[in-house]
Design a protein around this motif. Structure first.
Motif, mmCIF file in Angstrom:
data_model
loop_
_atom_site.group_PDB
_atom_site.id
_atom_site.type_symbol
_atom_site.label_atom_id
_atom_site.label_comp_id
_atom_site.label_asym_id
_atom_site.label_seq_id
_atom_site.Cartn_x
_atom_site.Cartn_y
_atom_site.Cartn_z
ATOM 1 N N GLU A 212 -0.887 9.551 4.015
ATOM 2 C CA GLU A 212 -1.279 10.827 3.404
ATOM 3 C C GLU A 212 -0.762 12.004 4.226
ATOM 4 O OE1 GLU A 212 -2.710 11.467 0.422
ATOM 5 O OE2 GLU A 212 -2.510 9.324 0.078
ATOM 6 N N LEU A 213 -0.861 11.901 5.545
ATOM 7 C CA LEU A 213 -0.353 12.970 6.401
ATOM 8 C C LEU A 213 1.158 13.120 6.276
ATOM 9 C CD1 LEU A 213 -2.507 12.387 9.611
ATOM 10 C CD2 LEU A 213 -2.703 14.270 7.967
ATOM 11 N N ARG B 10 0.472 6.875 -5.317
ATOM 12 C CA ARG B 10 -0.364 7.839 -4.595
ATOM 13 C C ARG B 10 -1.822 7.714 -5.030
ATOM 14 N NH1 ARG B 10 3.055 11.612 -4.714
ATOM 15 N NH2 ARG B 10 2.554 12.416 -6.758
ATOM 16 N N HIS B 11 -2.026 7.569 -6.328
ATOM 17 C CA HIS B 11 -3.381 7.422 -6.861
ATOM 18 C C HIS B 11 -4.021 6.140 -6.310
ATOM 19 C CE1 HIS B 11 -6.746 7.821 -9.593
ATOM 20 N NE2 HIS B 11 -6.551 6.570 -9.987
ATOM 21 N N ALA B 12 -3.278 5.052 -6.308
ATOM 22 C CA ALA B 12 -3.802 3.780 -5.800
ATOM 23 C C ALA B 12 -4.144 3.893 -4.314
ATOM 24 C CB ALA B 12 -2.787 2.664 -6.034
ATOM 25 N N ARG B 13 -3.273 4.551 -3.543
ATOM 26 C CA ARG B 13 -3.545 4.742 -2.116
ATOM 27 C C ARG B 13 -4.817 5.545 -1.898
ATOM 28 N NH1 ARG B 13 1.668 6.692 -1.295
ATOM 29 N NH2 ARG B 13 0.744 8.723 -0.879
ATOM 30 N N ARG B 14 -4.981 6.574 -2.691
ATOM 31 C CA ARG B 14 -6.161 7.431 -2.519
ATOM 32 C C ARG B 14 -7.437 6.721 -2.954
ATOM 33 N NH1 ARG B 14 -3.306 13.183 -3.928
ATOM 34 N NH2 ARG B 14 -2.125 13.227 -1.983
ATOM 35 N N GLU B 15 -7.347 5.893 -3.969
ATOM 36 C CA GLU B 15 -8.512 5.093 -4.362
ATOM 37 C C GLU B 15 -8.902 4.158 -3.218
ATOM 38 O OE1 GLU B 15 -10.555 4.937 -7.109
ATOM 39 O OE2 GLU B 15 -9.619 6.833 -7.663
ATOM 40 N N MET C 187 0.821 -1.192 0.000
ATOM 41 C CA MET C 187 0.000 0.000 0.000
ATOM 42 C C MET C 187 0.862 1.253 0.000
ATOM 43 S SD MET C 187 -2.999 1.190 2.564
ATOM 44 C CE MET C 187 -1.990 1.515 3.956
ATOM 45 N N ILE C 188 1.965 1.248 0.749
ATOM 46 C CA ILE C 188 2.806 2.430 0.823
ATOM 47 C C ILE C 188 3.769 2.405 -0.351
ATOM 48 C CG2 ILE C 188 4.543 3.623 2.182
ATOM 49 C CD1 ILE C 188 3.178 2.528 4.665
ATOM 50 N N GLY C 189 3.844 3.530 -1.059
ATOM 51 C CA GLY C 189 4.733 3.632 -2.196
ATOM 52 C C GLY C 189 4.925 5.077 -2.575
ATOM 53 N N SER C 190 5.804 5.287 -3.515
ATOM 54 C CA SER C 190 6.037 6.657 -3.943
ATOM 55 C C SER C 190 5.636 6.787 -5.394
ATOM 56 C CB SER C 190 7.507 7.013 -3.761
ATOM 57 O OG SER C 190 8.299 6.172 -4.564
ATOM 58 N N GLY C 191 5.549 8.014 -5.821
ATOM 59 C CA GLY C 191 5.193 8.273 -7.199
ATOM 60 C C GLY C 191 3.713 8.488 -7.371
ATOM 61 N N ARG C 192 3.394 9.016 -8.534
ATOM 62 C CA ARG C 192 2.002 9.375 -8.842
ATOM 63 C C ARG C 192 1.078 8.154 -8.866
ATOM 64 N NH1 ARG C 192 1.338 13.716 -13.276
ATOM 65 N NH2 ARG C 192 1.618 14.975 -11.452
ATOM 66 N N THR C 193 1.521 7.054 -9.441
ATOM 67 C CA THR C 193 0.676 5.856 -9.547
ATOM 68 C C THR C 193 0.372 5.280 -8.168
ATOM 69 O OG1 THR C 193 1.644 5.365 -11.694
ATOM 70 C CG2 THR C 193 0.499 3.580 -10.593
#
Length: 109
Positions: free
Chosen positions: A43-44, A9-14, A1-7
Motif C-alpha cells: 500500500e505504501l 488492489r481491492h483484494a489486497r485491501r480486503e 497478494m501483490i498485483g496491479s489493477g483495481r481488482t
C-alpha cells in the motif's frame, strides 16, 4: 497478494482489513503478521507511485501552460496598429492561431 489493477488492489485491501481486525482482537498469528507487513508495504509503495505520477502530471501541465503562454505572446497584435495584423504571422488580427488558443482557454485576445 501483490498485483496491479483495481481488482487486485481491492483484494489486497480486503485482506488488510481482515488482518488488522485480527490484530486488534489479539489473535494475529506470526505468519499473518508477515502478511500484514507485506500488505502495508505494498500500500505504501502504491501511494508513493501515485504521488510520483501526480507530480509528473503537474509538471507536464505547468510546462504545457508555459508553452501556450509563449505561443500566445508570439501571436499578438502589432502595437502601432492593432487592426494591421498579428506580429508573428501577419494575418489580420486576431490570427487563426490566437483564435484557436483563445477558444481552448476561454481567454480573449
Amino acid at each position: 497478494m501483490i498485483g496491479s489493477g483495481r481488482t487486485a488492489r481491492h483484494a489486497r485491501r480486503e485482506q488488510l482489513l481482515v488482518l488488522l481486525s485480527r490484530m486488534q482482537r489479539g489473535v494475529l498469528l506470526d505468519v499473518e503478521r508477515d502478511l500484514l507487513r507485506a500488505a502495508v508495504d505494498t500500500e505504501l509503495a502504491d501511494a508513493e507511485e501515485a504521488h510520483a505520477a501526480l507530480e509528473r502530471a503537474r509538471e507536464t501541465d505547468a510546462r504545457r501552460k508555459n508553452q501556450i503562454a509563449l505561443v500566445r505572446d508570439m501571436h499578438r497584435p502589432r502595437a502601432e496598429r492593432r487592426e494591421s495584423g498579428c506580429v508573428q504571422c501577419g494575418i489580420v488580427w486576431p490570427c487563426p492561431t490566437r483564435r484557436a488558443l483563445d477558444r481552448e482557454t476561454g481567454e480573449q485576445p
